[in-house]
Design an enzyme around this catalytic site. Structure first.
Site, mmCIF file in Angstrom:
data_model
loop_
_atom_site.group_PDB
_atom_site.id
_atom_site.type_symbol
_atom_site.label_atom_id
_atom_site.label_comp_id
_atom_site.label_asym_id
_atom_site.label_seq_id
_atom_site.Cartn_x
_atom_site.Cartn_y
_atom_site.Cartn_z
ATOM 1 N N LYS A 202 0.858 -1.175 0.000
ATOM 2 C CA LYS A 202 0.000 0.000 0.000
ATOM 3 C C LYS A 202 0.908 1.243 0.000
ATOM 4 O O LYS A 202 1.947 1.255 0.669
ATOM 5 C CB LYS A 202 -0.881 -0.017 1.256
ATOM 6 C CG LYS A 202 -1.971 1.034 1.310
ATOM 7 C CD LYS A 202 -2.778 0.864 2.614
ATOM 8 C CE LYS A 202 -3.950 1.808 2.696
ATOM 9 N NZ LYS A 202 -4.748 1.589 3.944
ATOM 10 N N SER B 284 -9.635 1.581 2.999
ATOM 11 C CA SER B 284 -8.760 2.353 2.150
ATOM 12 C C SER B 284 -7.708 1.527 1.416
ATOM 13 O O SER B 284 -7.077 2.030 0.465
ATOM 14 C CB SER B 284 -8.045 3.408 3.013
ATOM 15 O OG SER B 284 -7.172 2.776 3.924
ATOM 16 N N SER C 246 -9.726 -0.784 7.215
ATOM 17 C CA SER C 246 -9.174 -0.562 5.880
ATOM 18 C C SER C 246 -8.458 -1.740 5.238
ATOM 19 O O SER C 246 -8.097 -1.681 4.065
ATOM 20 C CB SER C 246 -8.224 0.636 5.912
ATOM 21 O OG SER C 246 -8.966 1.836 5.966
#
Ligand SMILES: [Mg+2]
Ligand SMILES: [Zn+2]
Lengths: 489, 95, 483
Positions: free
Chosen positions: A79, A154, A178
């Site tokens: 990420k 996210s 997330s």
């Protein structure tokens, strides 16, 4: 089956029996990405050169008899809120566009030294603030199961990459769900470890007391493998646990016979899609059939969890994001004075959701409102910890849906922040308590969209959490793969 | 309870340069969110505020030993403006 | 009407640890800009703080030295404000549970001792350094700001006094007292010129005898004890004059202008500041248990107040005890050696703080280089006691020893300073004097005793001051009473 579809365990075996090379594996992942990125936009940066170099080093080492461990030669995605030395790291924010960090996050150095091949940096909601990956300054990601829908967030880019096969595994970060919520809506396994067991050094902070890095993988066994590679004490993180760590996979073969499984009463009802509740209920019955004792548990403080979260997380974010001021790195707007330059740079650099949360957090910490808002939210947090502690006197794990709904349509909730926030209603309590939790795919709804099942455990309860998760995985027999409609890119 | 919000003051504290239109929009959104968040005030009882780590440990320190610093050129390469080894910013006007 | 000044002082002490408060960068004054920086002290995205245990030992030591209570548990907070030289735009500091609370420091101004309460001492991190260029150094006309983060994250202890200081002189004495203590503890370089001690003063005035406090004004930028004293004096006067001429005091921060000798308003935004303190989530609580505090207590040197008590117990009066216990370590050990050699405490203290200190000043000698041992000083004091030398001659003896002419005995002999205590020898001198002054004898017999002094003086002159005055008196009396 293409090698990019292999599980970590299967790929690791083939790399060692010589039927697969790290370079070959990487190339199949890269070509899958080339075929799917136009539709999914899972990645912000693909590090072709760095990854190819790492893959060939991995091959040389294996050939020379140097085995760096289970992740040796395995393509992993990160990420883009984990810093990578010399490789652009933006947290999907305009304010960090072009930023090349001078150091590696602890998880990054651990993956490198474990021989992993870092494919690239995946898309996210700006600074991990969101539940759909639509808040990325560089454009949204889409769901491999239906590219008109969001991949959750996210960590939506990481989830989409693992689901689509453009990475074998990925790291995400989980502040209010997330990792687990995008895993649920993309049909992969996503896990948030006990707070303090995976170093946050080099994770661009959103809410420090809630953030935790964790793995997204295709199955539970891979999740154990990836977690084992990244967790453990780190002297660069003062909140990193320095005590004894359990063996996370120690319960994998044990089944659930005699285990007490609590079903959370508060995580059902209004706002939950019937098909989601139905699938979760069916899985609970299967678990009972497998010998588990099912107990309905009430944790009344959960009713306040979402409210407390939307006071605590923004408060911490308002301070964590203060450092982005246009002086030492990142976007700088013109200005005659330091203050004018800072204010302009920040309002140009931050997107609407981030701006909203900074304002919200500034409010709940400011003079006159602190006690009624931030202070009271901390009390709720204590009450939630207390409720969990009480529940775990009678059950071994707690279960619930991971998300009240399946993947929703792109744009559906962008106009209504509160509706968006409700996506995290099931996942937030474990962040407030710091406990581990995992989402396992258990099927699809009639539109063919994945449904996730959440297993929560007490602090350092990863072994029993994985023990139950692996049974859920077996009982569900979920093996569907998304069909991505290819469009000429 | 209706929450009052001085959005201009918040923007100033947070160093955000917002237009009138933006301020209006954020003010409206904040009051919706804060009305919902105000539910925390109806929590029964007064549990102690928990500052401890979920794993309950304290005293995480480092020993007083010097470790290597970063290469200055690599650091300044990321700065919007720098000169002679310094970061450069516009003047600080105290008003 | 008469006014009372009410002053509280905040002192920031930079600790002399090897590495910074929350990262491993070196603490060093005057290095090239931005060479002692890392992700943490530059506030780079993703970096985290880890506290330096040595710095916590230091603040505990300071707390103990200032008679504070060490909190059993303490936490760090974030203090949120934007400033170019504050990399994270929040400072890791402490708010409601500082490491040390509730102490005091006794300060002496011309002899009388005043106790200043200390509210708290807390741990925090320093900022970087801004240089404002293009405007002759004046902040508000600078064209740009140069930023060096070498100082960013250096450990700071902030010591906050209660508003219990009432004059510029007390303010200075308090600041000097704190400096003496941190220097003695060795926890700070204590160099004012390098900014390792920084003072802010909160000043208000009220009609003498009133109990409630007036509006306070904060004064910054005093970088020497002298400028602290001048600034406080100036500000007290300014406030009195403005109130007496019908004005009112506004709460503000004022800047001490060294050259102009005035304080001037910084037009700061204190009014709108709201630091939004909250518990630092990147750090865990600190528990300072008995064992830890005792370990630190074990490392403390003897501090001025303890030493003074010991001296008083040994027979010194308060005033002398305070002077010598606060004096230079070398002078102090000379004093203690002298006692060990059996000298009288009062005499030893008088000579150490008087003649010997004066000599070091005259000869511009560092106290470390005093060519005088405790046993030599004790020997000299003994010679005064048993009349071998007079008090005035002793000063010459001391000078001789200090100029390397040998032990007191040798000097007294070689410089011919030994008193004549031989009766026969003196009777001869006395008779010679009396022959020259027959009228004096008459006067004496008539009871005009003041003549006695004159005669003694004559004898002393005849012996170049070497005669033992006591003996001379005796002989004269005998001669003038009998026939
Ligand atoms: Mg301070
Ligand atoms: Zn540093």
């Amino acid at each position: 089956m293409n090698s990019n579809e292999l599980s970590l365990t299967a790929a690791a075996a083939q790399l060692r029996d010589g039927s697969l090379t790290a370079t070959g594996l990487l190339e199949s992942v890269l070509s899958r990405a080339a075929d799917t990125e136009a539709q999914l936009h899972a990645y912000l940066t693909i590090d072709h050169q760095g990854a190819r170099e790492a893959a060939s080093v991995a091959d040389e080492n294996l050939a020379a008899g140097i085995d760096q461990g289970p992740l040796h030669g395995i393509p992993i995605a990160l990420k883009d809120n984990m810093v990578t030395r010399g490789l652009e790291t933006t947290a999907a924010s305009q304010i960090l566009s072009g930023y090349k960090p001078p150091y590696d996050a602890t998880v990054v150095s651990r993956l490198r030294s474990g021989g992993a091949v870092l494919v690239g940096k995946t898309n996210l909601d700006e600074f991990a603030m969101g539940s759909s990956t639509e808040n990325s300054a560089f454009g949204p990601s889409y769901n491999p199961w239906d590219i008109t829908r969001v991949p959750g967030g996210s960590s939506g880019g990481s989830a989409a990459a693992v689901a689509a096969g453009s990475a074998l595994g990925a790291l995400g970060s989980d502040t209010g769900g997330s990792i687990r919520q995008p895993a649920a809506v993309t049909g992969v396994v996503g896990m948030k470890p006990t707070y303090g067991t995976v170093s946050r050094y080099g994770l661009i902070a959103f809410a420090s007391s809630l953030d935790q890095i964790g793995p997204l993988t295709r199955n539970v066994e891979d999740s154990v493998l990836l977690l084992s590679a990244i967790w453990g004490h780190d002297s660069l993180d003062a909140t990193s646990y320095s005590g004894k760590y359990p063996e996370p996979g120690s319960g994998l073969a044990k089944g659930v016979d005699g285990l007490r499984i609590g079903v959370v009463k508060e995580l059902a009802g209004e706002g939950y899609e019937p098909e989601v509740e139905g699938a979760v209920h069916a899985m609970v019955e299967l678990l009972e059939g497998a010998g588990a004792q099912i107990i309905e548990v009430s944790l009344p403080s959960f009713d306040f969890a979402l409210s407390a979260y939307y006071l605590i997380a923004p408060a911490e974010c308002s301070a964590n994001l203060a450092r982005f001021d246009g002086i030492r790195y990142g976007h700088r707007a013109p200005g005659d004075t330091t203050e004018a330059m800072m204010s302009r740079s920040r309002s140009e650099g931050f997107g609407p959701e981030v701006t909203r949360r900074i304002l919200l957090g500034t409010y709940s910490l400011s003079a006159g409102y602190y006690d009624a808002f931030y202070g009271q939210a901390q009390r709720v947090r204590s009450a939630i910890r207390a409720d969990f502690a009480k529940a775990y006197e009678n059950v071994d794990v707690l279960v619930s849906p991971t998300s009240p709904t399946v993947a929703f349509k792109a744009g559906e909730r962008t106009a209504d922040p509160l509706a968006m926030y409700l996506s995290d209603i099931c996942t937030i309590p474990s962040n407030l308590s710091g406990h581990p939790a995992i989402s396992v795919p258990i099927g699809v709804d009639e539109q063919g969209l994945p449904i996730g099942f959440q297993v929560m455990a007490p602090a350092l309860g990863e072994p029993i959490m994985y023990q139950v998760a692996s049974v859920v995985e077996a009982l569900a027999g979920f093996s569907a793969r998304p069909e991505i409609a290819m469009v000429a890119s | 309870m209706p929450v009052e919000i001085d959005i201009a003051h918040l923007a100033r504290l947070a160093r955000l340069d917002l237009s009138e239109a933006e301020m209006e929009r954020y003010q409206a959104q904040l009051s919706v969110i804060l009305d919902h968040a105000a539910r925390v005030q109806s929590l029964e009882g007064e549990p102690e505020v928990e500052v401890a780590h979920p794993l309950g440990f304290v005293n995480a320190f480092r020993s007083d030993t010097v470790t290597p610093s970063l290469d200055r050129d690599e650091v300044l390469a990321q700065a919007p403006d720098s000169s002679a080894g310094y970061f450069v910013a516009p003047p600080a006007l105290e008003t | 009407m008469s006014w009372e000044a009410v002053i509280g002082i905040e002192v920031h002490v930079e600790l002399a640890t090897d590495s910074k408060m929350f990262c491993g960068c070196a603490v060093s004054f005057g290095a090239d800009p931005n060479t002692n920086v890392c992700p943490t002290c530059l506030g780079l995205p993703g970096a985290l703080p880890v506290p330096n245990e040595k710095a916590l030992d230091s603040i505990i030591a300071i707390g103990l030295a200032l008679n504070c209570t060490v909190s059993p548990q303490s936490v760090f907070h974030r203090k949120n404000y934007f400033y170019a030289d504050l990399p994270k735009n929040y400072q890791i500091s402490q708010f409601d549970i500082p490491v040390c609370v509730d102490g005091y420091l006794d300060v002496a101004v011309d002899g009388d001792v005043h106790r200043v309460g200390i509210e708290r001492a807390h741990m925090e991190e320093d900022t970087g350094k801004s240089t404002h260029i293009g405007g002759g150094g004046r902040i508000d006309s600078a064209e740009s700001t140069l930023l060096d983060f070498n100082r960013s994250g250096v450990p700071l202890v902030e010591i906050v006094s209660r508003p219990e200081i009432h004059s510029a002189a007390q303010a200075r004495a308090y600041a000097q007292g704190l400096r003496a203590i941190v220097a003695e503890l060795g926890v700070s370089d204590a160099r004012l010129e390098e900014g390792s001690l920084r003072f802010d003063a909160n000043i208000s005035i009220r009609p003498a005898g009133d109990s409630e406090l007036g509006t306070k004004v904060e004064i910054k930028n005093m970088n020497s004890f002298r400028s602290l004293e001048l600034a406080v004096d100036y500000e007290i006067e300014r406030q009195i004059q403005s109130v007496e001429s019908g004005g009112t005091i506004v709460q503000e921060t004022r800047h001490w202008e060294e050259e102009a000798g005035v304080t001037s308003s910084m037009r700061s935004k204190e009014g709108s500041s709201d630091y939004r303190y909250f518990t630092e989530p990147d750090l865990v609580p600190m528990v300072m248990d008995e064992a830890w505090v005792d370990r630190v207590r074990g490392t403390l040197p003897e501090l001025p107040h303890a030493r003074k008590a010991r001296y008083v117990a040994a027979g010194l009066d308060e005033a002398l005890a305070r002077v010598i216990s606060g004096s230079d370590p070398v002078l102090r050990s000379l004093y203690e050696d002298t006692l060990r050699a059996g000298a009288d405490p009062r005499a030893a203290a008088n000579w150490t703080t008087g003649e010997i200190t004066a000599w070091t000043r005259r000869s511009e000698t560092e106290p470390t280089a005093i060519p005088l041992s405790g046993s030599q000083l004790a020997e000299m004091l003994q010679m005064i006691d048993d009349g071998t030398v007079s008090n005035s001659a002793a000063k010459e003896v001391l000078d001789g020893v200090l100029s390397g002419e040998g032990d007191p005995g040798d000097v007294a002999r070689s410089r011919d300073l030994v008193q004549i205590s031989d009766a026969g020898e003196l009777e001869a001198v006395v008779d010679a004097v009396l022959e020259r002054h027959p009228d004096a004898i008459v006067a004496l017999r008539a009871g005009e005793t003041k003549v006695l002094g004159f005669l003694v003086g004559q004898v002393m002159r005849a012996t170049q001051g070497k005669a033992d005055p006591k003996l001379v008196n005796e002989i004269l009396r005998n001669r003038t009473t009998s026939t």
